[in-house]
Design an enzyme around this catalytic site. Sequence first.
Site, PDB file in Angstrom:
ATOM      1  N   ASP A 242       7.330 -61.648  10.022  1.00 54.91           N
ATOM      2  CA  ASP A 242       8.527 -61.678   9.162  1.00 54.91           C
ATOM      3  C   ASP A 242       8.830 -60.259   8.696  1.00 54.91           C
ATOM      4  O   ASP A 242       9.174 -59.410   9.492  1.00 54.91           O
ATOM      5  CB  ASP A 242       8.296 -62.651   8.006  1.00 54.91           C
ATOM      6  CG  ASP A 242       9.586 -62.984   7.278  1.00 54.91           C
ATOM      7  OD1 ASP A 242      10.641 -63.035   7.922  1.00 54.91           O
ATOM      8  OD2 ASP A 242       9.551 -63.200   6.054  1.00 54.91           O
ATOM      9  N   ARG A 298      17.197 -53.561   7.901  1.00 53.72           N
ATOM     10  CA  ARG A 298      16.563 -53.829   6.601  1.00 53.72           C
ATOM     11  C   ARG A 298      15.584 -52.728   6.191  1.00 53.72           C
ATOM     12  O   ARG A 298      14.387 -52.943   6.089  1.00 53.72           O
ATOM     13  CB  ARG A 298      15.856 -55.183   6.599  1.00 53.72           C
ATOM     14  CG  ARG A 298      16.805 -56.356   6.783  1.00 53.72           C
ATOM     15  CD  ARG A 298      16.100 -57.682   6.530  1.00 53.72           C
ATOM     16  NE  ARG A 298      17.028 -58.800   6.630  1.00 53.72           N
ATOM     17  CZ  ARG A 298      16.716 -60.064   6.333  1.00 53.72           C
ATOM     18  NH1 ARG A 298      15.492 -60.350   5.921  1.00 53.72           N
ATOM     19  NH2 ARG A 298      17.610 -61.017   6.446  1.00 53.72           N
TER      20      ARG A 298
END
EC number: 4.2.2.2
Length: 475
Positions: A242, A298
Amino acid sequence: MMLQRSCIVLFSLSLFVPHMGFAMLNKTLLIPHPDPELVAHDVHRRVNASLWRRQAMDTTDQAGSDQCFTGNPIDDCWKCDPNWPNNRQRLADCGIGFGQYALGGKGGRFYFVTDSSDDDVVDPKPGTLRYGVIQVEPLWIVFPSSMMIKLKHELIFNSYKTLDGRGANVHIVGGGCLTLQYVSNIIIHNIHIHHCHPSGNTNIRSSPTHYGLRTESDGDGISIFGSKDIWIDHCSLSRCKDGLIDAVMGSTGITISNNFFSHHNEVMLLGHSDHYEPDSGMQVTIAFNHFGEKLVQRMPRCRRGYIHVVNNDFTQWEMYAIGGSGNPTINSQGNRYTAPTNPFAKEVTKRVETPDGDWKGWNWRSEGDILVNGAFFVASGEGAEMRYEKAYSVDPKSASFIDQITFHCGVLGVGGRNNNLGMWTTTGSEGSGGLDSYNDYTDEMSGTGSTNRLSFSVIVIALMFDMISYLSMLL
């Protein structure tokens, strides 16, 4: 008077309910700094002081005689002490930014990790890392030898802990990996963290007196959940399922500094959701990091809060560098952004799933950044085209110093990139006979066979949507 009474009540609770978990108290103490701009100014002050010291040495007879003064205020704080291995806890005094108050295990005893196994997550053996991090007392956790710790399940920390990997080559991989949930005062320093994958649906111990059923974890490298006073420094993070670092559910008082990020898709998530009000108090400093090869997006992706991105080196993202939604404040100062060759991925910023009319008032500003290879930063908010009055009261150091400030980012010393701190003892300092010969690691070590890299087709589709959106604005 009210503040004094509150302190007395909390102190009394700690006396009369000694076994009350830090988690319960911590939920009420996630209070952001009242003046985040003041914290940003203090970072610049410290950088300027360190760079001035280095430049002064370069113009005197001391030039070249001492390499410890780098211009990086964190490293200069402790590395210039030749006796640092015997004064390890001084590191806790060297933090900057919003996470500077993280004590870690300062004042506590040293705990030596002598066993790299993680066979029993309910009844861990003394000498293992898991046994150390669950203890209630403050601990400064060190590694007398190099090791790879393959976690069976997520490693749940108790408050007031430092992981200090200096002088050894320490890798943490496997299930979990590191979970900081409803805790405070954590320092994670000089650790390789990679190939983390989801695990759980089993009982895991979180303190000497408690274990319980944990649902499946996301597979983050470091998961920060409802926690405060956290400092992650000089780590190398890559290839997790993740995020490499996620901070959610009202977490605040966080500094992420001197780290080396590579080989990952969704690097860093700050904020639980656009509508989660407690994340409005989230305050994070991201300083002196290198965002390296094969990163997609991100760096970070922000929801709410105040994010200070200062003196980092961003190199060739595949989609975007900094994204956000939910009206976060993003203060980008003195960074170097090097865009990829893809003509449709030059923008540093991305407002995620937000119409133009909704984000025009968001406070996103770029000050003193260097934009390379066609990179561009889309600022927003009142006076976005002008100098931001408060931020400019102390100028950020020019991004031309980025190479100097970030030269040693990532893990230091044995197994590190550029810098040899040496081992614990003078014998064997040229190598541990353990992990040092490994330059990289295969996906098989995580048991998943996946590095969480987006497929080429997915990236192309996403970039096509960005191109259509951009063309629609021009029309």
